[in-house]
Design an enzyme around this catalytic site. Structure first.
Site, PDB file in Angstrom:
ATOM      1  N   LEU A 102       0.893  -1.159   0.000  1.00  0.00           N
ATOM      2  CA  LEU A 102       0.000   0.000   0.000  1.00  0.00           C
ATOM      3  C   LEU A 102       0.930   1.207   0.000  1.00  0.00           C
ATOM      4  O   LEU A 102       2.003   1.170   0.622  1.00  0.00           O
ATOM      5  CB  LEU A 102      -0.882   0.018   1.247  1.00  0.00           C
ATOM      6  CG  LEU A 102      -1.941  -1.080   1.349  1.00  0.00           C
ATOM      7  CD1 LEU A 102      -2.692  -0.987   2.679  1.00  0.00           C
ATOM      8  CD2 LEU A 102      -2.942  -0.992   0.193  1.00  0.00           C
ATOM      9  N   ASP A 103       0.525   2.290  -0.664  1.00  0.00           N
ATOM     10  CA  ASP A 103       1.356   3.500  -0.693  1.00  0.00           C
ATOM     11  C   ASP A 103       1.537   4.039   0.715  1.00  0.00           C
ATOM     12  O   ASP A 103       0.729   3.775   1.601  1.00  0.00           O
ATOM     13  CB  ASP A 103       0.683   4.585  -1.549  1.00  0.00           C
ATOM     14  CG  ASP A 103       0.505   4.137  -2.986  1.00  0.00           C
ATOM     15  OD1 ASP A 103       1.252   3.252  -3.433  1.00  0.00           O
ATOM     16  OD2 ASP A 103      -0.401   4.688  -3.660  1.00  0.00           O
ATOM     17  N   ILE A 104       2.541   4.869   0.872  1.00  0.00           N
ATOM     18  CA  ILE A 104       2.832   5.426   2.206  1.00  0.00           C
ATOM     19  C   ILE A 104       1.632   6.194   2.777  1.00  0.00           C
ATOM     20  O   ILE A 104       1.364   6.158   3.969  1.00  0.00           O
ATOM     21  CB  ILE A 104       4.125   6.283   2.167  1.00  0.00           C
ATOM     22  CG1 ILE A 104       4.582   6.641   3.574  1.00  0.00           C
ATOM     23  CG2 ILE A 104       3.964   7.528   1.298  1.00  0.00           C
ATOM     24  CD1 ILE A 104       6.012   7.132   3.667  1.00  0.00           C
ATOM     25  N   LYS A 191      -5.208   5.261  -7.723  1.00  0.00           N
ATOM     26  CA  LYS A 191      -4.937   6.682  -8.012  1.00  0.00           C
ATOM     27  C   LYS A 191      -4.866   6.919  -9.522  1.00  0.00           C
ATOM     28  O   LYS A 191      -5.391   7.908 -10.037  1.00  0.00           O
ATOM     29  CB  LYS A 191      -3.629   7.111  -7.348  1.00  0.00           C
ATOM     30  CG  LYS A 191      -3.725   7.135  -5.824  1.00  0.00           C
ATOM     31  CD  LYS A 191      -2.381   7.413  -5.187  1.00  0.00           C
ATOM     32  CE  LYS A 191      -2.504   7.305  -3.668  1.00  0.00           C
ATOM     33  NZ  LYS A 191      -1.216   7.274  -2.993  1.00  0.00           N
TER      34      LYS A 191
END
Ligand code: URA
Length: 242
Positions: A102-104, A191
């Site tokens: 998962l992205d930061i 995104k």
């Protein structure tokens, strides 16, 4: 396989090697109903070990449902940022890794395990394991975009994304709240899918993966072991695909 009793207990997360030696010395550990000879005593799967009156069973694999908070990276080590493993006690971390990324700035459901086979199956592109996200998106998400996502959108990769299910929860001029289920895991996929229709994801949270949901009782940064039943449920996801 036989291993030293102190290693066994440390692997089980009972304590550090020196802590578990103390527990053994203080007679808080039993092996098959007897006090062990010492921390070096060899034990195996057939032995019944108890600690402070409770039986513990040795598991080769561990599976945790982790509520990833924002601000940490889905990695085992990192020079600059906190990692997801920093939320686990040091004596539990050995061999553990996150299943996928998962992205930061994304929070939510992340499986943490030491089972490479499970990770491989959950992430294999051919398995199409569903992942559902809750997102806050800039602007008004439209029914037309729901249809587009259902057909697949161009995010600059070979071909379109696989059909994705977009649910509109609330739609206003400035901000929409949605749930999106995708069955692949391309880099920054959610995104980029919204970017493809001229919108920006302002907040992203994964709420389920492979039929398992984020546990409501967990706070960001907390984890719990997954149950046998949950493990079977998630395993079934890819068995159906093969
Ligand atoms: N899609 C994204 O864009 N980011 C994530 O963290 C997960 C899916």
């Amino acid at each position: 396989m036989q291993i030293r009793l102190d290693k066994y207990l440390a692997d089980m997360g009972i304590g550090t090697r020196s802590q578990v030696k103390q527990y053994i010395r203080k007679k808080q550990v039993f092996v098959n109903g007897n006090f062990p000879k010492g921390p070096e005593q060899k034990v195996g799967e057939e032995d019944i070990i108890s600690f402070q009156g409770k039986e513990i069973s040795y598991q080769k694999y561990e599976y945790y449902l982790f509520y990833k908070p924002q601000g940490c990276v889905s990695a085992v080590t990192d020079q600059h940022h906190k990692t997801v493993l920093d939320y686990f006690p040091e004596n539990r971390r050995k061999g553990l890794f996150p299943v996928g990324r998962l992205d930061i700035d994304t929070e939510g459901f992340l499986l943490i395990t030491n089972d490479g086979g499970l990770a491989h199956n959950l992430l294999a592109p051919g398995k199409h394991v569903p992942k559902t996200y809750f997102a806050k998106v800039s602007g008004r998400v439209t029914e037309e975009e729901v249809q587009k996502f259902a057909k697949g959108v161009d995010i600059g990769e070979k071909g379109l994304t696989l059909p994705a299910k977009l649910n509109l929860l609330s739609v206003e001029e400035e901000l929409s709240q949605v749930e999106l289920t995708i069955t692949e895991g391309k880099f920054h996929q959610v995104k980029r899918m919204f970017q493809a229709v001229g919108k920006e994801v302002l907040y992203l949270k994964r709420i389920s993966m492979g039929g398992l949901g984020l546990d409501e009782s967990l706070m960001p940064g907390e984890y719990r072991a997954i149950t046998e039943e949950e493990l079977q449920k998630i395993t079934k996801q890819w068995m159906m695909e093969t």
